[in-house]
Design an enzyme around this catalytic site. Structure first.
Site, PDB file in Angstrom:
ATOM      1  N   SER A 287       0.844  -1.231  -0.389  1.00  0.00           N
ATOM      2  CA  SER A 287       0.014  -0.096  -0.076  1.00  0.00           C
ATOM      3  C   SER A 287       0.925   1.151   0.080  1.00  0.00           C
ATOM      4  CB  SER A 287      -1.055   0.086   1.273  1.00  0.00           C
ATOM      5  OG  SER A 287      -1.643   1.191   1.159  1.00  0.00           O
ATOM      6  N   CYS A 413     -10.126   0.903  10.800  1.00  0.00           N
ATOM      7  CA  CYS A 413     -11.349   0.219  10.111  1.00  0.00           C
ATOM      8  C   CYS A 413     -12.572  -0.150  11.236  1.00  0.00           C
ATOM      9  CB  CYS A 413     -10.885  -0.878   9.330  1.00  0.00           C
ATOM     10  SG  CYS A 413      -9.626  -0.724   8.238  1.00  0.00           S
TER      11      CYS A 413
END
Lengths: 489, 85
Positions: A287, A413
């Site tokens: 990422s 998250c």
């Protein structure tokens, strides 16, 4: 039995009628329900939810109601609001969630946001050619970071997409012969949820437990492999507790059994040296925004020799060898490439500095506070992710008190939910310790002053919150909390 | 080939890099740039090979231009000060 003043007659907990309630009254706090959400400070509710937890086993319906009620209250515990003009910004200590973009990365990207706007897949004009050249340079930079060939890198929208592609793609492609996937309980949600989808499609998935230090048991992994296993997906560095899995050993094991090995290296690539051929990695997710690059881009390494085949999730124009159709965002890809190449150059420098700062933080906090537990293996870890549990203090209350510091209790998250982190539960942390954990993220741009400030504030507020806590008082009086039976029926 | 940069040129580049780094409006970028420039010069202070010196000075000049551009970008989008400043 005296009836509970908080839950009414249904609550069998002596805490709600006895010492706890008296303690609460001494602090002039009305019962939880009548408090406006903004005054629902820390210890009162913390303690009440903790005093009540043994109930959950006794009456699931009640526990569900309480949880639902608590989660609506929880939503308002940490209030979202904008900073006003001259207000001080909180320090950033959440480098696992995302990182600020390095000015060198932005500098590399800007020309492609301004003048060189061609579609990198346009073959007929200079706009396309220059974008394509930039994209290919970026691909090379990503490949160099992990010791791969540039043809093995596929640009995606981020590690979530890479993980989805790898897990679902490989499993689906080989489903005719093999229908079993192995992963661990501490993976990122995107891997776990991809596995759930596979289960719904009829695959068998093994969620390996981890040891109390957060590392997997290699023997258990070997025992779980069957001739039917197509893929093992284990993350390199955990995003919540920072432990580093023994990927070389896992890679060797997978190679010997002819199973594909996918690793989610979102938190690892660019921070610790990884070589895909050395570690026998077949697929790897990267990422950009975890390594000081732009958000919205990532990469998937897919080995060419021996060839790993996967079924694409996205079909269309056939870009990226047909595995990920859709125009590659040139500026973002250039940003990822620049971030990778800077990370490669600066790895030693950054690692040394991050270790120094992390040691400083842990040293300061543990030297002044008793009962602080560091989650995860003390040696096999990436130093920039420090997850500490402050016993007898609720993480959320501490986060609220530390409003000058941007921290989180776990993954971004899941940070909104009341549940304690599933990663901490998987490593066998007690429920109350899992509730009292905070993750400190240290990165390239963290300074000594920030670390000192964080440690100082932390010590101050943990001491304050503990003084308010009845549990802490009992511990000081020498009562073993584990020996107390809250439910005496 | 160009002659290797003199000691005075290197010191002047170092000063310019530091001065420019102090202009970063963002606290974290500013402290990082200053620290990184210092450490890079410290690590390479004993480099004697003229070719290496030349390469490093060229890198330094490119960094200087980059810092100048990024200081401008940063000052166009300033944010509030952080709690430690």
């Amino acid at each position: 039995m005296t009836s509970c003043k908080i839950l009414g007659g249904r609550c069998p907990s002596p805490a709600h009628s006895g010492a706890f309630y008296r303690w609460r009254r001494a602090w002039c706090l009305p019962p939880a329900e009548s408090l406006p959400p903004s005054t629902m400070l820390s210890s009162g509710r913390t303690a009440s939810s903790r005093f009540c937890w043994p109930l959950q086993r006794l009456c699931p319906r009640l526990s569900w109601e309480r949880r639902a009620a608590a989660s609506t209250q929880r939503k308002e515990l940490i209030k979202k609001r904008d900073l006003v003009q001259d207000e001080l910004r909180p320090l950033y200590m959440d480098f696992q969630a995302t990182t600020p973009m390095d000015p060198r990365v932005l500098d590399a990207m800007l020309p492609y946001q301004v003048n060189y706007y061609g579609n990198p897949h346009s073959r007929t004009h200079a706009y396309g050619w220059e974008s394509e050249a930039a994209m290919e340079t970026a691909r090379k930079q990503v490949a160099d970071l992990i010791g791969a060939d540039h043809r093995e890198i596929i640009f995606t929208s981020g590690a979530t997409e890479s993980n989805n592609m790898a897990v679902k793609g490989v499993a689906r492609f080989y489903q005719g012969k093999k229908r079993h996937v192995i992963t661990t309980q501490t993976e990122h949600k995107c891997v776990l949820d991809s596995c759930r989808v596979l289960e719904a499609e009829g695959f068998r998935v093994t969620y390996l437990p981890v040891q109390p230090n957060g590392l997997i048991d290699l023997e258990l992994l070997e025992a779980s492999m069957t001739p039917d296993t197509s893929l093992v997906s284990i993350m390199t560095v955990n995003n919540e507790i920072g432990v580093m899995q023994p990927i070389k050993e896992i890679g060797r094991l997978c190679r010997s059994k002819g199973v594909f090995f996918h690793t989610d290296a979102a938190q690892a690539a660019g921070k610790i040296p990884i070589d895909v051929s050395d570690a026998n990695i077949n697929l790897m997710s990267i990422s950009a925004h975890k390594i000081y690059g732009p958000k919205g881009v990532g990469a998937l390494y897919v080995q060419r020799r021996p060839r790993v085949r996967l079924e694409p999730l996205q079909n269309g124009g056939g870009q990226e060898r047909g595995l990920r159709s859709g125009t590659v965002p040139t500026p973002l890809a250039v940003g990822l490439g620049a971030a990778c190449s800077i990370a490669q150059q600066e790895m030693g420098y950054d690692h040394q500095r991050v270790s120094m700062l992390a040691n400083r933080l842990v040293q300061k906090i543990t030297s002044q506070l008793p009962d602080v537990i560091m989650n995860g293996d003390p040696q096999q870890r990436y130093p920039g992710c420090v997850n500490l549990s402050f016993a007898y203090v609720e993480g959320e209350s501490l986060l609220m008190a530390l409003k000058d510091i941007a921290l989180s209790s776990g993954s971004a998250c899941t940070s909104a939910s009341l549940e304690p982190s599933y990663v901490l539960r998987a490593i066998g942390a007690d429920e109350d310790l899992a509730h009292s954990s905070i993750r400190f993220g240290i990165g390239r741009f963290t300074t000594e002053e920030e670390v000192d400030f964080t440690a100082e504030k932390c010590i101050q507020h943990v001491k304050r919150l503990r003084e308010m806590s009845p549990l802490w008082e009992m511990v000081q009086e020498g009562i073993d909390l584990k020996s107390i039976k809250w439910t005496q029926h | 080939m160009m002659a290797a940069p003199s000691r005075a040129q290197v010191i002047s580049l170092y000063k310019m890099l530091l001065r420019e780094s102090y202009n970063f409006p963002s606290y974290n970028y500013r402290t990082y740039a200053v620290r990184r420039v210092r450490d890079a010069f410290r690590v390479n202070k004993d480099v004697a090979d003229p070719n290496t010196v030349e390469r490093l000075v060229l890198e330094g000049r490119q960094s200087l231009a980059l810092i100048q551009r990024q200081v401008v970008v940063g000052s166009m989008f300033q944010a509030q000060k952080t709690a430690v400043e």
